[in-house]
Design an enzyme around this catalytic site. Structure first.
Site, PDB file in Angstrom:
ATOM      1  N   TYR A 146       0.848  -1.190   0.000  1.00 11.60           N
ATOM      2  CA  TYR A 146       0.000   0.000   0.000  1.00 11.60           C
ATOM      3  C   TYR A 146       0.888   1.247   0.000  1.00 11.60           C
ATOM      4  O   TYR A 146       1.270   1.776   1.052  1.00 11.60           O
ATOM      5  CB  TYR A 146      -0.937   0.013   1.204  1.00 11.60           C
ATOM      6  CG  TYR A 146      -2.042  -1.021   1.156  1.00 11.60           C
ATOM      7  CD1 TYR A 146      -2.323  -1.713  -0.020  1.00 11.60           C
ATOM      8  CD2 TYR A 146      -2.810  -1.303   2.283  1.00 11.60           C
ATOM      9  CE1 TYR A 146      -3.329  -2.660  -0.071  1.00 11.60           C
ATOM     10  CE2 TYR A 146      -3.828  -2.243   2.229  1.00 11.60           C
ATOM     11  CZ  TYR A 146      -4.082  -2.922   1.059  1.00 11.60           C
ATOM     12  OH  TYR A 146      -5.088  -3.853   1.009  1.00 11.60           O
ATOM     13  N   SER A 185     -22.888  10.092  -1.390  1.00  9.66           N
ATOM     14  CA  SER A 185     -23.660  11.194  -0.821  1.00  9.66           C
ATOM     15  C   SER A 185     -24.129  10.819   0.574  1.00  9.66           C
ATOM     16  O   SER A 185     -24.393   9.677   0.882  1.00  9.66           O
ATOM     17  CB  SER A 185     -24.869  11.514  -1.706  1.00  9.66           C
ATOM     18  OG  SER A 185     -25.783  10.448  -1.711  1.00  9.66           O
TER      19      SER A 185
END
Length: 282
Positions: free
Chosen positions: A51, A209
């Protein structure tokens, strides 16, 4: 409380990858995100030596996580067997000698004598599966890792690995979300065997959202409908849906902001009603 092996791991983990890859936040915000997770009751922090963003910074995420969790109560789970050349691509290396060397590097970066949970990141088609899993057995026997896990695997690979690792195989980390359900057989097998199932990218198919961010919910989404009724984010509803799938599920949503993981962590206390679950994917 849910378990990985015999270790209490909570119900929601943190996928730390967004803190180190493309578009990552600065170090201060990254560490604040991990601290927000721990403050909210998250105990499992998932990382990997691969990562990172640029070439030459292998272990960026492990170093960051080690700094953030120092002195705190956390189960750090890392992975070996993949690489990132720095051009956005991913490589796979499941050779036993490579996995053992990768684990040694992770031990150094995390600053521990033994890794709590070490996971084989992805099967290598060029290496016999038993040989790759055998490296985990070697690391367990040497006391370098306390528990072993697999990632991106099939049911057959889980069963084969269990023959080698026995009860030391404690987790499977596969992609699973409302949008991607092809690991349903692996989830069922983990439930049967009592192995923790850690969905990565668990929010797939749920819009970003959020009511708490002041955005109007989508009228055509079941998760948004339940969220609107509750007055919470659809992401929190999605994670509660994950928890309802099986008692072995511990989703690990990624986050790069403290507010995101703080919201996600609250899914641990959210119990969906039978009526709400009937609206969501079966």
């Amino acid at each position: 409380m849910r378990y990985i092996g015999k270790v209490q791991a909570g119900e929601i983990g943190l996928g730390a990858m967004p803190l180190s890859i493309e578009g990552r936040p600065d170090e201060a915000r990254a560490i604040a995100t991990v601290h927000a997770a721990l403050d909210a009751g998250v105990r499992l922090i998932d990382t990997a030596d691969s990562y990172h963003w640029h070439a030459g910074e292998r272990g960026h995420n492990e170093l960051l996580v080690a700094k953030a969790v120092k002195g705190r109560d956390a189960l750090v789970a890392t992975k070996g067997g993949r690489g990132r050349p720095g051009d956005g691509s991913w490589t796979v290396d499941g050779r036993p000698e490579s996995l053992v060397a990768a684990c040694e590097g992770s031990l150094s970066r995390l600053g521990v004598e033994a890794i709590g949970l070490y996971q084989l990141h992805k099967p290598d088609e060029e290496v016999p599966w038993a040989e790759s899993v055998g490296a985990l057995r070697t690391l367990l026997d040497a006391g370098k890792i306390r528990m072993a896990g697999l990632s991106n695997v099939t049911s057959e690979q889980i069963l084969q690995a269990r023959e080698i690792l026995g009860d030391d195989l404690v987790s499977v980390q596969n992609r699973y979300s409302p949008e991607v359900r092809d690991s349903e057989p692996e989830l069922e097998l983990c439930t049967e065997l009592g192995i923790a199932f850690l969905p990565w990218s668990p929010l797939g198919g749920v819009s970003r959202s959020s009511l708490e961010q002041g955005a109007a919910p989508h009228a055509d989404g079941a998760f948004h409908a339940v969220a609107a009724e509750r007055g919470i984010s659809p992401q929190r509803v999605c994670l509660a849906w994950h928890l309802s799938r099986s008692p072995v599920v511990i989703p690990i949503p990624g986050a790069s902001r403290p507010s995101s993981i703080a919201d996600s962590a609250q899914a641990a206390g959210l119990v969906l009603t039978p009526e709400e679950l009937a609206l969501l994917p079966a």
